[in-house]
Design a protein around this motif. Sequence first.
Motif, PDB file in Angstrom:
ATOM      1  N   UNK A 199     -10.392 -17.030  71.239  1.00 22.29           N
ATOM      2  CA  UNK A 199     -11.854 -17.158  71.207  1.00 22.29           C
ATOM      3  C   UNK A 199     -12.424 -16.307  70.078  1.00 22.29           C
ATOM      4  N   UNK A 200     -11.955 -15.060  69.979  1.00 22.15           N
ATOM      5  CA  UNK A 200     -12.444 -14.170  68.927  1.00 22.15           C
ATOM      6  C   UNK A 200     -12.076 -14.715  67.549  1.00 22.15           C
ATOM      7  N   UNK A 201     -10.846 -15.212  67.414  1.00 19.40           N
ATOM      8  CA  UNK A 201     -10.380 -15.726  66.129  1.00 19.40           C
ATOM      9  C   UNK A 201     -11.169 -16.950  65.671  1.00 19.40           C
ATOM     10  N   UNK A 202     -11.859 -17.601  66.605  1.00 18.77           N
ATOM     11  CA  UNK A 202     -12.631 -18.796  66.257  1.00 18.77           C
ATOM     12  C   UNK A 202     -14.028 -18.459  65.723  1.00 18.77           C
ATOM     13  N   UNK A 203     -14.417 -17.194  65.801  1.00 16.01           N
ATOM     14  CA  UNK A 203     -15.751 -16.788  65.371  1.00 16.01           C
ATOM     15  C   UNK A 203     -15.797 -16.529  63.868  1.00 16.01           C
ATOM     16  N   UNK A 204     -16.996 -16.295  63.361  1.00 20.31           N
ATOM     17  CA  UNK A 204     -17.172 -16.026  61.927  1.00 20.31           C
ATOM     18  C   UNK A 204     -16.628 -14.651  61.557  1.00 20.31           C
ATOM     19  N   UNK A 205     -15.646 -14.583  60.662  1.00 21.71           N
ATOM     20  CA  UNK A 205     -15.100 -13.278  60.257  1.00 21.71           C
ATOM     21  C   UNK A 205     -16.137 -12.375  59.613  1.00 21.71           C
ATOM     22  N   UNK A 253     -24.270 -30.626  67.247  1.00 25.27           N
ATOM     23  CA  UNK A 253     -23.454 -30.654  68.466  1.00 25.27           C
ATOM     24  C   UNK A 253     -21.957 -30.791  68.163  1.00 25.27           C
ATOM     25  N   UNK A 254     -21.475 -29.928  67.285  1.00 29.11           N
ATOM     26  CA  UNK A 254     -20.051 -29.880  66.944  1.00 29.11           C
ATOM     27  C   UNK A 254     -19.606 -28.430  66.810  1.00 29.11           C
ATOM     28  N   UNK A 255     -18.312 -28.232  66.755  1.00 25.42           N
ATOM     29  CA  UNK A 255     -17.790 -26.888  66.593  1.00 25.42           C
ATOM     30  C   UNK A 255     -17.924 -26.453  65.135  1.00 25.42           C
ATOM     31  N   UNK A 256     -18.393 -25.249  64.888  1.00 30.31           N
ATOM     32  CA  UNK A 256     -18.528 -24.778  63.504  1.00 30.31           C
ATOM     33  C   UNK A 256     -17.172 -24.515  62.863  1.00 30.31           C
ATOM     34  N   UNK A 257     -17.119 -24.675  61.567  1.00 31.25           N
ATOM     35  CA  UNK A 257     -15.899 -24.384  60.803  1.00 31.25           C
ATOM     36  C   UNK A 257     -16.193 -23.186  59.902  1.00 31.25           C
ATOM     37  N   UNK A 258     -15.878 -22.007  60.404  1.00 30.42           N
ATOM     38  CA  UNK A 258     -16.193 -20.781  59.678  1.00 30.42           C
ATOM     39  C   UNK A 258     -15.144 -20.495  58.609  1.00 30.42           C
ATOM     40  N   UNK A 259     -15.606 -20.018  57.462  1.00 30.47           N
ATOM     41  CA  UNK A 259     -14.725 -19.724  56.345  1.00 30.47           C
ATOM     42  C   UNK A 259     -14.703 -18.248  55.974  1.00 30.47           C
TER      43      UNK A 259
END
Length: 261
Positions: A199-205, A253-259
């Motif tokens: 879950x944490x790894x899916x967030x914005x670095x 309404x989609x999952x964000x793709x953080x870079x």
Amino acid sequence: MPDLLYQVKENIGYITINREANRNSISSEAVTLFLEALETAEKDDNVRVVCVSGAGEKIFCSGADLGGGIGNASGNAGGQENLAFKNYARLITRLAKFPKPTLAKINGHCMAGGTGFMLACDIVIAKDDAKFGTPEVNVGLFPMIIGALIFRNVLRKKAMEMILLGEKLTAKEALDMGMITRAVPRDQFEVEVEKVLKIIASKSPIGMRIGKEAFQGIETMDLETSVNFLSEKLIEVASTQDAMEGITAFFEKRRPEFTGK
């Protein structure tokens, strides 16, 4: 085998104290390798969260190696031992101020200096049968270095009771004191830890980095100064590409793709 292992898997950096035969006690080599692993993890953009644990299933960390590592049972603290103490203090500070999220995976008993590793991390998940404590007083010592972290996490009187009695605490007691964030049954432990890490790894670095640095920065500020400082940090994080992507993804309404930008 080295006293500490480091590997990266799915945006997670795993740091493991690898001294199971010695109850995962802290050696000078382990401290040096720990510092090197943190440096590597910070510079690696692929690493979004760091997990700290101990080898095996019984002990997270039993504290200093009193047989010849960080602490020497002879009672004569020489130059080499003094350097080891200072390096441990540097490690605890480095971990506590680490810019990326950290999670302590308490796979077994956590005592003495191991408490410093645990409290320096942002999140602590422990097996519900793990034991905790600061037994230094039982051998004529005192938990000096980790005291700085104990009093930042635990109410003073509860902390002093733990320190002065030198008794082992249950996971429930540690949870009630605020030393750990979750106590999980042994058969659910691995799954729970990996779930939280992912879950944490899916967030914005970059969002998490700016946020951690901001909260660390206000620890010694007065209210007005801290509010003004945080407002500037909010502007900073809101201007990132990740924030714009997150808001766009919310409305779409989609999952964000953080870079991380």
